[in-house]
Scaffold this active site. Structure first.
Site, mmCIF file in Angstrom:
data_model
loop_
_atom_site.group_PDB
_atom_site.id
_atom_site.type_symbol
_atom_site.label_atom_id
_atom_site.label_comp_id
_atom_site.label_asym_id
_atom_site.label_seq_id
_atom_site.Cartn_x
_atom_site.Cartn_y
_atom_site.Cartn_z
ATOM 1 N N HIS A 1 0.792 -1.233 0.000
ATOM 2 C CA HIS A 1 0.000 0.000 0.000
ATOM 3 C C HIS A 1 0.826 1.286 0.000
ATOM 4 O O HIS A 1 0.290 2.364 -0.170
ATOM 5 C CB HIS A 1 -0.928 0.031 1.212
ATOM 6 C CG HIS A 1 -0.225 0.402 2.475
ATOM 7 N ND1 HIS A 1 0.462 -0.507 3.218
ATOM 8 C CD2 HIS A 1 -0.063 1.599 3.095
ATOM 9 C CE1 HIS A 1 1.006 0.103 4.254
ATOM 10 N NE2 HIS A 1 0.712 1.386 4.210
HETATM 11 C C1 UD1 Z 1 -1.424 5.832 5.903
HETATM 12 C C2 UD1 Z 1 -0.084 6.316 6.420
HETATM 13 C C3 UD1 Z 1 0.929 5.176 6.396
HETATM 14 C C4 UD1 Z 1 0.382 3.920 7.062
HETATM 15 C C5 UD1 Z 1 -0.957 3.560 6.449
HETATM 16 C C6 UD1 Z 1 -1.534 2.345 7.109
HETATM 17 C C7 UD1 Z 1 0.293 8.706 5.957
HETATM 18 C C8 UD1 Z 1 1.030 9.681 5.128
HETATM 19 N N1 UD1 Z 1 0.444 7.404 5.605
HETATM 20 O O1 UD1 Z 1 -1.300 5.589 4.508
HETATM 21 O O2 UD1 Z 1 2.079 5.586 7.081
HETATM 22 O O3 UD1 Z 1 1.284 2.842 6.849
HETATM 23 O O4 UD1 Z 1 -1.841 4.678 6.580
HETATM 24 O O5 UD1 Z 1 -2.645 1.862 6.443
HETATM 25 O O6 UD1 Z 1 -0.393 9.099 6.864
HETATM 26 N N2 UD1 Z 1 -8.509 5.057 1.664
HETATM 27 C C9 UD1 Z 1 -9.802 4.580 1.595
HETATM 28 N N3 UD1 Z 1 -10.423 4.223 2.751
HETATM 29 C C10 UD1 Z 1 -9.827 4.330 3.968
HETATM 30 C C11 UD1 Z 1 -8.510 4.837 4.022
HETATM 31 C C12 UD1 Z 1 -7.866 5.178 2.882
HETATM 32 O O7 UD1 Z 1 -10.384 4.452 0.528
HETATM 33 O O8 UD1 Z 1 -10.448 3.986 4.983
HETATM 34 C C13 UD1 Z 1 -7.783 5.361 0.403
HETATM 35 C C14 UD1 Z 1 -8.083 6.664 -0.224
HETATM 36 O O9 UD1 Z 1 -8.168 6.435 -1.587
HETATM 37 C C15 UD1 Z 1 -6.877 7.506 0.059
HETATM 38 C C16 UD1 Z 1 -5.784 6.478 0.127
HETATM 39 O O10 UD1 Z 1 -6.412 5.298 0.648
HETATM 40 O O11 UD1 Z 1 -6.663 8.465 -0.916
HETATM 41 C C17 UD1 Z 1 -4.650 6.854 0.994
HETATM 42 O O12 UD1 Z 1 -5.041 7.210 2.292
HETATM 43 P P1 UD1 Z 1 -4.011 8.044 3.198
HETATM 44 O O13 UD1 Z 1 -4.738 8.803 4.184
HETATM 45 O O14 UD1 Z 1 -3.024 8.753 2.333
HETATM 46 O O15 UD1 Z 1 -3.227 6.958 3.975
HETATM 47 P P2 UD1 Z 1 -2.621 5.543 3.614
HETATM 48 O O16 UD1 Z 1 -2.151 5.388 2.221
HETATM 49 O O17 UD1 Z 1 -3.588 4.556 4.119
#
Ligand code: UD1
Length: 354
Positions: A200
């Site tokens: 991820h």
């Molecule tokens: C975040 C953390 C990472 C951690 C990870 C664990 C940061 C910069 N990164 O990354 O260190 O290892 O969490 O999972 O804070 N999304 C959904 N549903 C959700 C959550 C996320 O659809 O419940 C999708 C969205 O498309 C979003 C993408 O995931 O744009 C990324 O979410 P983001 O908040 O950037 O965090 P993670 O990639 O999950």
């Protein structure tokens, strides 16, 4: 004091690994009767990324839920800063505890320090030395503005020392969490041999070519052994069509609970991941691991021989997995503490911060 006339500690979380870290720490707070509240930023909001973990870990619903979901880094962090500041002004906590390295960690630490509220950082001193990772920036900033640094390993203490910061060696609260549930009946629905995959990180999912190379590797591996891939929403959203490639023989599933994940890591022939937490869990459960990254925050797992870092090249990944699959991991040395990190953090806070 807050409106109820109590000195509280405010835990700030928002993403899946933080709910897992929070569980043993709030248990230790309860054991020592330390008053606290929990703020969930909303960074992770899907059922399988958030509520599932609160429910299965027996965590109470958060006292504050800000509902700040996905956005650009700047907008997400800015909205968190505003929302957290409002809660801090209302609750005037004696201290804020932030966890790990996400945008919720950064926003929590920054909002608090600007109001003169003491900040404790759980999982302090961790570095990949790769500044292209958003997590690395979050960690560095959080460490440099925090007052108390609860370090998971001696390596983390040593790293902070080089940056002029004194860390407190507590051990890793993720090890506490793992030990806590190890006594439970950990099961999963899979029988037979399989390799387990989680991918991820932005470095592997923001770059289409890199992800397609990883997917190609998984297809090659699936010709030798079953591949099970619980998919993080970040990966799912970006590669819906690729993941639907039915000719692939890869079992693409939704994210699973912490308990199921631990059972699956324990029983897999080899872990394939880019997650920091999963590298540690594989090590602690005696499972060989192939990490698709150029760096790791957990060099101890690599030095032990249980974890191998590989580049995003299909044949390289295939060969590493085929070799590691047959490896027996025997960990005589556990650098992640004695399983009482949460208790040590809670005792320190009770003695010094209330
Ligand atoms: C975040 C953390 C990472 C951690 C990870 C664990 C940061 C910069 N990164 O990354 O260190 O290892 O969490 O999972 O804070 N999304 C959904 N549903 C959700 C959550 C996320 O659809 O419940 C999708 C969205 O498309 C979003 C993408 O995931 O744009 C990324 O979410 P983001 O908040 O950037 O965090 P993670 O990639 O999950």
């Amino acid at each position: 004091m807050n409106p109820e006339g109590i000195n509280i500690i405010l835990h700030i979380v928002g993403a899946r690994p933080q709910f897992i870290k929070l569980a043993p720490v709030v248990q230790a707070f309860q054991d020592l009767s330390i008053p606290y509240k929990v703020l969930h930023t909303g960074q992770h909001y899907d059922y399988t990324m958030s509520d599932l973990h609160f429910d299965s870990l027996g965590l109470q619903a958060p006292d504050y839920y800000l509902g700040i979901a996905s956005d650009s880094h700047a907008r997400q962090t800015a909205l968190m800063l505003q929302g957290i500041e409002d809660v801090l002004i209302k609750e005037t906590p004696k201290m804020v505890l932030v966890y790990g390295d996400t945008n919720s960690t950064l926003a929590g630490a920054l909002a608090a320090v600007k109001l003169g509220i003491r900040v404790g950082h759980v999982a302090a001193g961790v570095r990949s030395y790769d500044r292209t990772m958003p997590e690395e920036i979050n960690r560095i900033v959080a460490d440099h503005i925090s007052d108390h640094h609860f370090c998971p390993t001696q390596t983390a203490v040593n790293i902070l020392k080089t940056e002029g910061i004194e860390g407190i060696l507590t051990g890793d609260v993720m090890y506490d969490a793992l030990l806590h549930v190890r006594g439970e009946d950990l099961t999963h629905p899979y029988t037979g041999d399989y390799v387990l995959v989680t991918i991820h990180r932005a470095e592997n999912t923001d770059n289409r070519e890199k992800f397609l190379a990883i997917w190609e590797a998984l297809k090659l591996i699936s010709q030798h052994i079953s591949v099970i891939f619980p998919v993080h929403p970040r990966t799912r959203n970006k590669f819906v069509r690729v993941l639907a490639d039915t000719g692939s023989h890869i079992d693409v599933i939704d994210p699973v609970s912490y308990f199921t994940m631990l059972a699956m890591i324990r029983d897999t022939r080899c872990m394939i991941t880019d997650s920091g937490g999963v590298q540690k869990e594989a090590f602690l459960l005696g499972t060989p691991c192939v990490t698709i990254r150029g760096t790791t925050e957990w060099p101890e797992t690599v030095h032990s021989g249980a974890n191998r870092l590989v580049a995003t090249e299909p044949d390289t990944i295939l060969n590493a997995v085929l070799t590691m699959m047959d490896m027996k991991v025997i960990n005589t040395n556990n650098p992640f503490g004695d399983g009482h990190a949460s208790r040590k953090i809670a005792e320190f806070i009770k003695d010094h911060c209330l």
